[in-house]
Design a protein around this motif. Structure first.
Motif, PDB file in Angstrom:
ATOM      1  N   HIS A  20      19.284  21.508  19.475  1.00  0.00           N
ATOM      2  CA  HIS A  20      18.601  20.338  18.907  1.00  0.00           C
ATOM      3  C   HIS A  20      17.294  20.072  19.647  1.00  0.00           C
ATOM      4  O   HIS A  20      16.250  19.805  19.026  1.00  0.00           O
ATOM      5  CB  HIS A  20      19.492  19.103  18.955  1.00  0.00           C
ATOM      6  N   LEU A  21      17.323  20.143  20.985  1.00  0.00           N
ATOM      7  CA  LEU A  21      16.100  19.903  21.749  1.00  0.00           C
ATOM      8  C   LEU A  21      15.080  21.007  21.512  1.00  0.00           C
ATOM      9  O   LEU A  21      13.875  20.741  21.431  1.00  0.00           O
ATOM     10  CB  LEU A  21      16.424  19.771  23.236  1.00  0.00           C
ATOM     11  N   ASN A  22      15.560  22.228  21.378  1.00  0.00           N
ATOM     12  CA  ASN A  22      14.647  23.331  21.095  1.00  0.00           C
ATOM     13  C   ASN A  22      13.938  23.144  19.754  1.00  0.00           C
ATOM     14  O   ASN A  22      12.765  23.496  19.607  1.00  0.00           O
ATOM     15  CB  ASN A  22      15.390  24.668  21.136  1.00  0.00           C
ATOM     16  N   SER A  23      14.635  22.541  18.781  1.00  0.00           N
ATOM     17  CA  SER A  23      13.995  22.294  17.478  1.00  0.00           C
ATOM     18  C   SER A  23      12.812  21.340  17.628  1.00  0.00           C
ATOM     19  O   SER A  23      11.816  21.463  16.909  1.00  0.00           O
ATOM     20  CB  SER A  23      15.004  21.746  16.462  1.00  0.00           C
ATOM     21  N   VAL A  24      12.901  20.414  18.569  1.00  0.00           N
ATOM     22  CA  VAL A  24      11.799  19.482  18.825  1.00  0.00           C
ATOM     23  C   VAL A  24      10.608  20.241  19.421  1.00  0.00           C
ATOM     24  O   VAL A  24       9.467  20.083  18.972  1.00  0.00           O
ATOM     25  CB  VAL A  24      12.255  18.335  19.754  1.00  0.00           C
ATOM     26  N   ALA A  79      18.707  17.268  11.915  1.00  0.00           N
ATOM     27  CA  ALA A  79      19.848  17.453  12.817  1.00  0.00           C
ATOM     28  C   ALA A  79      21.055  16.618  12.381  1.00  0.00           C
ATOM     29  O   ALA A  79      22.026  16.499  13.122  1.00  0.00           O
ATOM     30  CB  ALA A  79      19.449  17.093  14.247  1.00  0.00           C
ATOM     31  N   ASP A  80      20.977  16.020  11.185  1.00  0.00           N
ATOM     32  CA  ASP A  80      22.068  15.186  10.645  1.00  0.00           C
ATOM     33  C   ASP A  80      22.386  13.980  11.519  1.00  0.00           C
ATOM     34  O   ASP A  80      23.539  13.591  11.677  1.00  0.00           O
ATOM     35  CB  ASP A  80      23.336  16.021  10.406  1.00  0.00           C
ATOM     36  N   ARG A  90      24.675  10.844  19.474  1.00  0.00           N
ATOM     37  CA  ARG A  90      23.783  11.304  18.411  1.00  0.00           C
ATOM     38  C   ARG A  90      23.452  12.781  18.590  1.00  0.00           C
ATOM     39  O   ARG A  90      23.388  13.270  19.708  1.00  0.00           O
ATOM     40  CB  ARG A  90      22.515  10.480  18.346  1.00  0.00           C
ATOM     41  N   THR A  91      23.245  13.418  17.452  1.00  0.00           N
ATOM     42  CA  THR A  91      22.840  14.819  17.490  1.00  0.00           C
ATOM     43  C   THR A  91      21.441  14.943  18.065  1.00  0.00           C
ATOM     44  O   THR A  91      21.162  15.862  18.832  1.00  0.00           O
ATOM     45  CB  THR A  91      22.846  15.444  16.081  1.00  0.00           C
ATOM     46  N   LEU A  92      20.566  14.016  17.688  1.00  0.00           N
ATOM     47  CA  LEU A  92      19.190  14.065  18.164  1.00  0.00           C
ATOM     48  C   LEU A  92      18.555  12.686  18.058  1.00  0.00           C
ATOM     49  O   LEU A  92      18.729  11.987  17.054  1.00  0.00           O
ATOM     50  CB  LEU A  92      18.366  15.075  17.341  1.00  0.00           C
TER      51      LEU A  92
END
Length: 175
Positions: A20-24, A79-80, A90-92
Motif C-alpha cells: 500500500h505504501l509503495n503504491s503511494v 486500496a479499498d 485502515r488499508t491506507l
C-alpha cells in the motif's frame, strides 16, 4: 498553476502494508523530492489494532493543495479504504501535512483540508519520518513556525521510541 511543495504522510495497518505504501510512492514518483524509510508505529487514538507502517513524502509539482488531497483520496479508494471508526485500522491513509506555494505556507480552515494539519505537531509518526528526510524541516503551528526537531523533543519519549525504522521502499526516480 504555480508549483507547490507538500509534505504528505501515509500509513497502513491492514493487508499488504508495504505494498500500500509503495503504491503511494509510485503514484507520486513524478513529483517526488524525498521519501522517508518505512517506520513501524503504534496506533494512535486509543483504538485497539495492529501497528502501522508509516512514511513521509516531500513532493513538488503543478498541483494545488486540493489536488494533493484528491490524489491521496484516489490512492485510499484504490486500496479499498473504509472509514468506519475514527482513528481505526485502515488499508491506507494519506494525509496532507503542509503545503507551500512560492515559499509561503498555505493555510486552510476548510474541514475537508485543514492546513497545516492541525495535529501533525503532536504526532511522532509524522515528524520522525519527516525529519529523517529533511533535517531542517519546519512546521507552522498556532505558536508560530517551529523546527520539526523541536516539536519531536516535546513529544513523550515513549511515543518517540515507538517509531522504529523497518524498511526502505524502492524509489524509481526521486528528484
Amino acid at each position: 498553476m504555480t508549483a507547490t511543495r507538500a509534505v504528505l504522510s501515509a500509513g497502513s495497518n491492514i493487508g499488504d502494508r508495504l505494498g500500500h505504501l509503495n503504491s503511494v510512492v509510485e503514484r507520486f514518483a513524478d513529483d517526488l523530492v524525498a521519501v522517508s524509510p518505512v517506520y513501524s508505529t503504534p496506533p494512535w487514538g486509543g483504538v485497539e489494532q495492529e501497528d502501522f507502517y508509516n512514511i513521509t513524502l516531500i513532493v513538488e509539482g503543478p498541483h494545488g493543495p486540493y489536488e494533493w488531497l484528491t490524489i491521496g483520496a484516489e490512492l485510499e479508494e484504490a486500496a479499498d479504504r473504509t472509514r468506519e471508526v475514527r482513528w481505526g485500522p485502515r488499508t491506507l491513509d494519506v494525509d496532507v501535512i503542509t503545503v507551500s506555494e512560492a515559499g509561503d505556507v498555505v493555510h486552510s480552515d476548510d474541514p475537508r483540508l485543514l492546513l497545516p494539519h492541525p495535529r501533525a505537531a503532536d504526532r511522532a509518526f509524522v515528524l520522525v519520518p519527516w525529519l529523517a528526510i529533511e533535517p531542517d524541516a519546519t512546521l507552522w503551528t498556532p505558536a508560530g513556525v517551529q523546527p520539526v526537531a523541536t516539536l519531536i523533543d516535546r513529544i513523550d519519549p515513549a511515543e518517540r521510541a515507538g517509531v522504529v525504522p523497518v524498511a526502505q521502499l524502492p524509489v524509481a526516480r526521486p528528484r
